[in-house]
Write a protein that holds these residues in place. Structure first.
Motif, PDB file in Angstrom:
ATOM      1  N   ASN A 199     -25.862   7.588  -1.366  1.00  0.00           N
ATOM      2  CA  ASN A 199     -24.769   6.560  -1.477  1.00  0.00           C
ATOM      3  C   ASN A 199     -24.267   6.071  -2.636  1.00  0.00           C
ATOM      4  N   VAL A 200     -23.262   5.809  -2.832  1.00  0.00           N
ATOM      5  CA  VAL A 200     -22.455   5.733  -3.922  1.00  0.00           C
ATOM      6  C   VAL A 200     -22.645   4.187  -4.709  1.00  0.00           C
ATOM      7  N   LEU A 201     -23.250   4.243  -5.852  1.00  0.00           N
ATOM      8  CA  LEU A 201     -23.684   3.208  -6.409  1.00  0.00           C
ATOM      9  C   LEU A 201     -22.505   2.253  -7.153  1.00  0.00           C
ATOM     10  N   SER A 202     -21.809   1.470  -6.349  1.00  0.00           N
ATOM     11  CA  SER A 202     -20.715   0.938  -6.740  1.00  0.00           C
ATOM     12  C   SER A 202     -20.754  -0.690  -6.258  1.00  0.00           C
ATOM     13  N   PRO A 203     -20.192  -1.826  -7.050  1.00  0.00           N
ATOM     14  CA  PRO A 203     -20.252  -2.947  -6.382  1.00  0.00           C
ATOM     15  C   PRO A 203     -19.039  -3.338  -5.742  1.00  0.00           C
ATOM     16  N   ILE A 204     -18.187  -2.348  -5.560  1.00  0.00           N
ATOM     17  CA  ILE A 204     -16.915  -2.486  -4.881  1.00  0.00           C
ATOM     18  C   ILE A 204     -16.610  -1.221  -3.842  1.00  0.00           C
ATOM     19  N   ARG A 205     -15.748  -1.340  -2.971  1.00  0.00           N
ATOM     20  CA  ARG A 205     -15.199  -0.321  -2.412  1.00  0.00           C
ATOM     21  C   ARG A 205     -13.830  -0.427  -2.377  1.00  0.00           C
ATOM     22  N   MET A 206     -13.015   0.878  -2.084  1.00  0.00           N
ATOM     23  CA  MET A 206     -11.578   0.836  -1.918  1.00  0.00           C
ATOM     24  C   MET A 206     -11.490   0.431  -0.402  1.00  0.00           C
ATOM     25  N   VAL A 207     -10.583  -0.319  -0.153  1.00  0.00           N
ATOM     26  CA  VAL A 207     -10.000  -0.680   1.334  1.00  0.00           C
ATOM     27  C   VAL A 207      -9.005   0.319   1.864  1.00  0.00           C
ATOM     28  N   SER A 208      -8.102   0.822   0.711  1.00  0.00           N
ATOM     29  CA  SER A 208      -7.177   1.659   1.270  1.00  0.00           C
ATOM     30  C   SER A 208      -7.379   2.961   0.530  1.00  0.00           C
ATOM     31  N   ARG A 209      -7.053   4.163   1.058  1.00  0.00           N
ATOM     32  CA  ARG A 209      -7.388   5.293   0.832  1.00  0.00           C
ATOM     33  C   ARG A 209      -6.609   5.482  -0.664  1.00  0.00           C
ATOM     34  N   GLY A 210      -5.394   5.413  -0.429  1.00  0.00           N
ATOM     35  CA  GLY A 210      -4.349   5.344  -1.749  1.00  0.00           C
ATOM     36  C   GLY A 210      -3.697   4.267  -2.180  1.00  0.00           C
ATOM     37  N   ALA A 211      -3.034   4.204  -3.303  1.00  0.00           N
ATOM     38  CA  ALA A 211      -2.087   3.289  -3.628  1.00  0.00           C
ATOM     39  C   ALA A 211      -1.049   2.938  -2.585  1.00  0.00           C
ATOM     40  N   ILE A 212      -0.893   1.730  -2.409  1.00  0.00           N
ATOM     41  CA  ILE A 212       0.156   1.086  -1.631  1.00  0.00           C
ATOM     42  C   ILE A 212       1.174   0.947  -2.469  1.00  0.00           C
ATOM     43  N   GLN A 213       2.654   1.291  -1.950  1.00  0.00           N
ATOM     44  CA  GLN A 213       3.973   1.327  -2.653  1.00  0.00           C
ATOM     45  C   GLN A 213       4.848   0.657  -2.042  1.00  0.00           C
ATOM     46  N   ALA A 214       5.777   0.085  -2.826  1.00  0.00           N
ATOM     47  CA  ALA A 214       7.073  -0.835  -2.134  1.00  0.00           C
ATOM     48  C   ALA A 214       7.645  -0.276  -1.136  1.00  0.00           C
ATOM     49  N   SER A 215       8.076  -1.019  -0.016  1.00  0.00           N
ATOM     50  CA  SER A 215       8.810  -0.541   0.951  1.00  0.00           C
ATOM     51  C   SER A 215      10.230  -0.321   0.399  1.00  0.00           C
ATOM     52  N   GLU A 216      10.984   0.490   1.081  1.00  0.00           N
ATOM     53  CA  GLU A 216      12.302   0.851   0.959  1.00  0.00           C
ATOM     54  C   GLU A 216      13.140  -0.467   0.803  1.00  0.00           C
ATOM     55  N   GLU A 217      13.053  -1.518   1.652  1.00  0.00           N
ATOM     56  CA  GLU A 217      13.737  -2.724   1.557  1.00  0.00           C
ATOM     57  C   GLU A 217      13.538  -3.293   0.145  1.00  0.00           C
ATOM     58  N   GLU A 218      12.325  -3.436  -0.103  1.00  0.00           N
ATOM     59  CA  GLU A 218      11.860  -3.992  -1.371  1.00  0.00           C
ATOM     60  C   GLU A 218      12.748  -3.566  -2.471  1.00  0.00           C
ATOM     61  N   LEU A 219      12.744  -2.049  -2.520  1.00  0.00           N
ATOM     62  CA  LEU A 219      13.166  -1.158  -3.812  1.00  0.00           C
ATOM     63  C   LEU A 219      14.681  -1.705  -3.806  1.00  0.00           C
ATOM     64  N   GLN A 220      15.351  -1.997  -2.922  1.00  0.00           N
ATOM     65  CA  GLN A 220      16.837  -2.273  -2.840  1.00  0.00           C
ATOM     66  C   GLN A 220      16.876  -3.654  -3.440  1.00  0.00           C
ATOM     67  N   ARG A 221      15.868  -4.411  -3.218  1.00  0.00           N
ATOM     68  CA  ARG A 221      16.206  -6.111  -3.573  1.00  0.00           C
ATOM     69  C   ARG A 221      15.516  -6.053  -4.948  1.00  0.00           C
ATOM     70  N   ASN A 222      14.292  -5.440  -5.431  1.00  0.00           N
ATOM     71  CA  ASN A 222      13.797  -5.656  -6.832  1.00  0.00           C
ATOM     72  C   ASN A 222      13.417  -4.160  -7.316  1.00  0.00           C
ATOM     73  N   SER A 223      14.037  -3.898  -8.321  1.00  0.00           N
ATOM     74  CA  SER A 223      13.932  -2.767  -8.971  1.00  0.00           C
ATOM     75  C   SER A 223      12.777  -2.577  -9.839  1.00  0.00           C
ATOM     76  N   ARG A 224      12.173  -3.739 -10.132  1.00  0.00           N
ATOM     77  CA  ARG A 224      10.827  -3.691 -10.955  1.00  0.00           C
ATOM     78  C   ARG A 224       9.775  -3.069  -9.978  1.00  0.00           C
ATOM     79  N   SER A 225       9.890  -3.147  -8.693  1.00  0.00           N
ATOM     80  CA  SER A 225       8.747  -2.751  -7.645  1.00  0.00           C
ATOM     81  C   SER A 225       8.770  -1.167  -7.590  1.00  0.00           C
ATOM     82  N   ARG A 226       9.780  -0.420  -8.204  1.00  0.00           N
ATOM     83  CA  ARG A 226       9.848   0.943  -8.020  1.00  0.00           C
ATOM     84  C   ARG A 226       8.618   1.606  -8.564  1.00  0.00           C
TER      85      ARG A 226
END
Length: 309
Positions: A270-297
């Motif tokens: 068993n991995v000795l860590s106090p925390i586990r990742m909920v999502s396998r990879g990083a979540i990125q902004a939707s295409e809709e948000e990318l259009q609204r907010n360039s900082r989310s890119r």
């Protein structure tokens, strides 16, 4: 300064962040990067009468925005660096929290205020302090560091391929006159900005100086460890990062419980860590948000969950 949070800073991946926190109406939550208050206001909307939100920010402008919601008895603003998370939560009588949110980096308001010196687009004094009471500015760094140290800094924190040439250009330019403004710095390195990549290389240069001025990576490490300690079992840690140095630390920590990403296991595997990742990879902004907010890119959102002790 406009105290409206939408003008100050458009919150990035707001829906995803709230879902990641898995908010309970009567829970206690922490927003360690209040900024313009967009995330904090949204969290408050989901809390019931027994819920509580504590928000941190070392920036005086953020404190002024926080004053507009200070009448909400569920809300506490703490005008401090998030590296002091544990101490100030305890000072406020908090022993455990159900969720911690961090939206790292520079707010839109800070970028758009020339006098803060964060933007490559605006001419202003070369400051870059997130806490304007801090002693060291970017101007101090570029005018005092020796060439080797400056080159190492630009390579380590800016990941600049031509860090040594940049450092040489800066130390040469300051012999003629002190580098005072953002445009002074831009002019000093102009010959070393690859064609069609000028903005990218300038952003990398400014990033390196900003990280050093604010001690950002060490503060992030301290906050992640303290946040995990303060989380209740199954509590959530949600972090939005904007460049690879931050994201690597967050990813490694959520995967392994350390910043090197080295998995340590017990006798049973068993991995000795106090925390586990909920999502396998990083979540990125939707295409809709990318259009609204360039900082989310460039934004990457990661979610960790506190494990049973």
């Amino acid at each position: 300064m406009d105290s409206n949070s939408d003008n100050y800073h458009v919150p990035v991946m707001l829906t995803e962040a709230l879902e990641g926190l898995n908010i309970r109406p009567e829970g206690t939550y922490v927003d360690v990067t209040f900024g313009g208050g967009g995330h904090s206001r949204a969290i408050l909307e989901q809390l019931g009468e027994g819920g509580r939100l504590l928000s941190f920010d070392q920036d005086a402008d953020a404190a002024a925005v926080a004053a507009t919601i200070s009448s909400d008895e569920r809300f506490t603003f703490i005008n401090e660096n998030f590296r002091h998370l544990k101490a100030f939560l305890r000072l406020n009588g908090i022993r455990q929290v159900d969720g911690v949110l961090a939206d790292l980096g520079v707010s839109s308001h800070q970028f758009d205020t020339a006098a803060r010196g964060f933007s490559t687009r605006l001419d202003g004094e070369l400051d870059m302090r997130m806490n304007c009471k801090s002693d060291v500015t970017a101007r101090d760094l570029v005018n005092s560091m020796d060439e080797d140290s400056l080159a190492n800094l630009l390579k380590l924190y800016g990941e600049l391929p031509n860090a040594r040439q940049m450092a040489h250009a800066i130390t040469t330019a300051r012999k003629d006159k002190e580098i005072v403004t953002t445009f002074d710095l831009r002019d000093a390195v102009s010959r070393h900005l690859p064609r069609c990549m000028e903005n990218k290389y300038l952003a990398m240069l400014f990033q390196a100086l900003r990280i050093e001025v604010n001690g950002e990576l060490e503060a992030l490490k301290e906050m992640l460890v303290q946040a995990t300690e303060m989380l209740t079992e199954n509590g959530r840690l949600v972090v939005i990062s904007y460049h690879s140095l931050e994201d690597r630390l967050v990813k490694n920590y959520m995967k392994s419980g350390n910043f090197e990403g080295m998995l340590e296991k017990d006798f049973y595997g068993n991995v000795l860590s106090p925390i586990r990742m909920v999502s396998r990879g990083a979540i990125q902004a939707s295409e809709e948000e990318l259009q609204r907010n360039s900082r989310s890119r460039s934004a990457k959102l990661r979610i960790g969950e506190k494990l049973r002790r």
